[in-house]
Design a protein around this motif. Structure first.
Motif, PDB file in Angstrom:
ATOM      1  N   ARG A 104       0.841  -1.213   0.000  1.00 14.34           N
ATOM      2  CA  ARG A 104       0.000   0.000   0.000  1.00 14.34           C
ATOM      3  C   ARG A 104       0.869   1.254   0.000  1.00 14.34           C
ATOM      4  O   ARG A 104       0.587   2.222  -0.726  1.00 14.34           O
ATOM      5  N   ASN A 105       1.954   1.212   0.814  1.00 10.83           N
ATOM      6  CA  ASN A 105       2.859   2.374   0.841  1.00 10.83           C
ATOM      7  C   ASN A 105       3.492   2.603  -0.533  1.00 10.83           C
ATOM      8  O   ASN A 105       3.640   3.741  -0.990  1.00 10.83           O
ATOM      9  N   TYR A 106       3.866   1.508  -1.204  1.00 13.43           N
ATOM     10  CA  TYR A 106       4.468   1.633  -2.531  1.00 13.43           C
ATOM     11  C   TYR A 106       3.467   2.239  -3.517  1.00 13.43           C
ATOM     12  O   TYR A 106       3.815   3.137  -4.304  1.00 13.43           O
ATOM     13  N   GLU A 107       2.228   1.734  -3.460  1.00 15.30           N
ATOM     14  CA  GLU A 107       1.195   2.280  -4.354  1.00 15.30           C
ATOM     15  C   GLU A 107       0.963   3.763  -4.065  1.00 15.30           C
ATOM     16  O   GLU A 107       0.832   4.571  -4.990  1.00 15.30           O
ATOM     17  N   HIS A 108       0.922   4.127  -2.814  1.00 16.19           N
ATOM     18  CA  HIS A 108       0.734   5.533  -2.437  1.00 16.19           C
ATOM     19  C   HIS A 108       1.907   6.371  -2.945  1.00 16.19           C
ATOM     20  O   HIS A 108       1.706   7.468  -3.509  1.00 16.19           O
ATOM     21  N   LEU A 109       3.129   5.854  -2.769  1.00 14.46           N
ATOM     22  CA  LEU A 109       4.320   6.575  -3.241  1.00 14.46           C
ATOM     23  C   LEU A 109       4.298   6.701  -4.762  1.00 14.46           C
ATOM     24  O   LEU A 109       4.585   7.774  -5.316  1.00 14.46           O
ATOM     25  N   ARG A 110       3.936   5.654  -5.444  1.00 14.79           N
ATOM     26  CA  ARG A 110       3.878   5.682  -6.901  1.00 14.79           C
ATOM     27  C   ARG A 110       2.833   6.693  -7.379  1.00 14.79           C
ATOM     28  O   ARG A 110       3.086   7.468  -8.326  1.00 14.79           O
ATOM     29  N   ASN A 111       1.683   6.704  -6.711  1.00 15.82           N
ATOM     30  CA  ASN A 111       0.653   7.687  -7.072  1.00 15.82           C
ATOM     31  C   ASN A 111       1.173   9.111  -6.846  1.00 15.82           C
ATOM     32  O   ASN A 111       0.939  10.004  -7.687  1.00 15.82           O
ATOM     33  N   ASN A 112       1.870   9.327  -5.741  1.00 15.56           N
ATOM     34  CA  ASN A 112       2.419  10.661  -5.469  1.00 15.56           C
ATOM     35  C   ASN A 112       3.467  11.051  -6.506  1.00 15.56           C
ATOM     36  O   ASN A 112       3.520  12.200  -6.949  1.00 15.56           O
ATOM     37  N   VAL A 113       4.290  10.090  -6.909  1.00 13.03           N
ATOM     38  CA  VAL A 113       5.299  10.374  -7.945  1.00 13.03           C
ATOM     39  C   VAL A 113       4.595  10.716  -9.243  1.00 13.03           C
ATOM     40  O   VAL A 113       4.996  11.662  -9.963  1.00 13.03           O
ATOM     41  N   GLU A 114       3.535  10.001  -9.591  1.00 14.35           N
ATOM     42  CA  GLU A 114       2.787  10.284 -10.814  1.00 14.35           C
ATOM     43  C   GLU A 114       2.173  11.684 -10.745  1.00 14.35           C
ATOM     44  O   GLU A 114       2.203  12.430 -11.735  1.00 14.35           O
ATOM     45  N   ILE A 115       1.641  12.006  -9.587  1.00 17.43           N
ATOM     46  CA  ILE A 115       1.046  13.353  -9.427  1.00 17.43           C
ATOM     47  C   ILE A 115       2.125  14.407  -9.577  1.00 17.43           C
ATOM     48  O   ILE A 115       1.924  15.418 -10.268  1.00 17.43           O
ATOM     49  N   LEU A 116       3.296  14.182  -8.991  1.00 21.98           N
ATOM     50  CA  LEU A 116       4.390  15.163  -9.122  1.00 21.98           C
ATOM     51  C   LEU A 116       4.853  15.264 -10.565  1.00 21.98           C
ATOM     52  O   LEU A 116       5.113  16.368 -11.074  1.00 21.98           O
ATOM     53  N   ARG A 117       4.962  14.180 -11.259  1.00 22.59           N
ATOM     54  CA  ARG A 117       5.376  14.215 -12.688  1.00 22.59           C
ATOM     55  C   ARG A 117       4.332  14.950 -13.509  1.00 22.59           C
ATOM     56  O   ARG A 117       4.692  15.721 -14.417  1.00 22.59           O
ATOM     57  N   SER A 118       3.052  14.671 -13.192  1.00 22.86           N
ATOM     58  CA  SER A 118       1.987  15.347 -13.939  1.00 22.86           C
ATOM     59  C   SER A 118       2.030  16.846 -13.693  1.00 22.86           C
ATOM     60  O   SER A 118       1.863  17.654 -14.615  1.00 22.86           O
TER      61      SER A 118
END
Length: 122
Positions: free
Chosen positions: A103-117
């Motif tokens: 879950r932490n990895y998914e949350h981190l990945r989502n945050n990275v995607e949001i930052l890239r976007s």
């Protein structure tokens, strides 16, 4: 005077004992043989009983050893059961930690995607 009375009493006892001895009949040979046979049988029975007692005691010692072994095995089984429970607990904790890491990895990945976007917009 007292000494003469004691001597007379002793003489009377001696006479009485002699009469008793004369009244008893001597043991004849067949009776003596019978007594010897009985004695021999009793000795054999005594030996047999001693052997049986030794056998029973050896069996008892063996049963005590088996009882001790059963007690040791029961203790080992209880310890094994406790260790299995500990292992199951550790397995459950590991599974929960793994899920939390996912879950932490998914949350981190989502945050990275949001930052890239958001960086792509600038």
């Amino acid at each position: 005077m007292a000494l003469r009375q004691e001597i007379q009493v002793l003489k009377d006892e001696n006479t009485s004992l002699k009469a008793t001895i004369d009244q008893t009949s001597p043991v004849d040979a067949s009776e003596m043989t019978n007594l010897h046979e009985q004695l021999s049988q009793m000795k054999e029975e005594n030996h047999s009983l001693r052997t049986e007692l030794q056998s029973v005691m050896a069996l008892h010692d063996q049963e005590v050893q088996h009882y001790i072994q059963v007690q040791e095995l029961a203790t080992m089984l209880q310890e094994s059961h406790r260790l299995l429970q500990d292992l199951e607990g550790a397995k459950d904790r590991h599974k929960m930690e793994k899920e939390q890491m996912g879950r932490n990895y998914e949350h981190l990945r989502n945050n990275v995607e949001i930052l890239r976007s958001s960086q792509a917009l600038y």
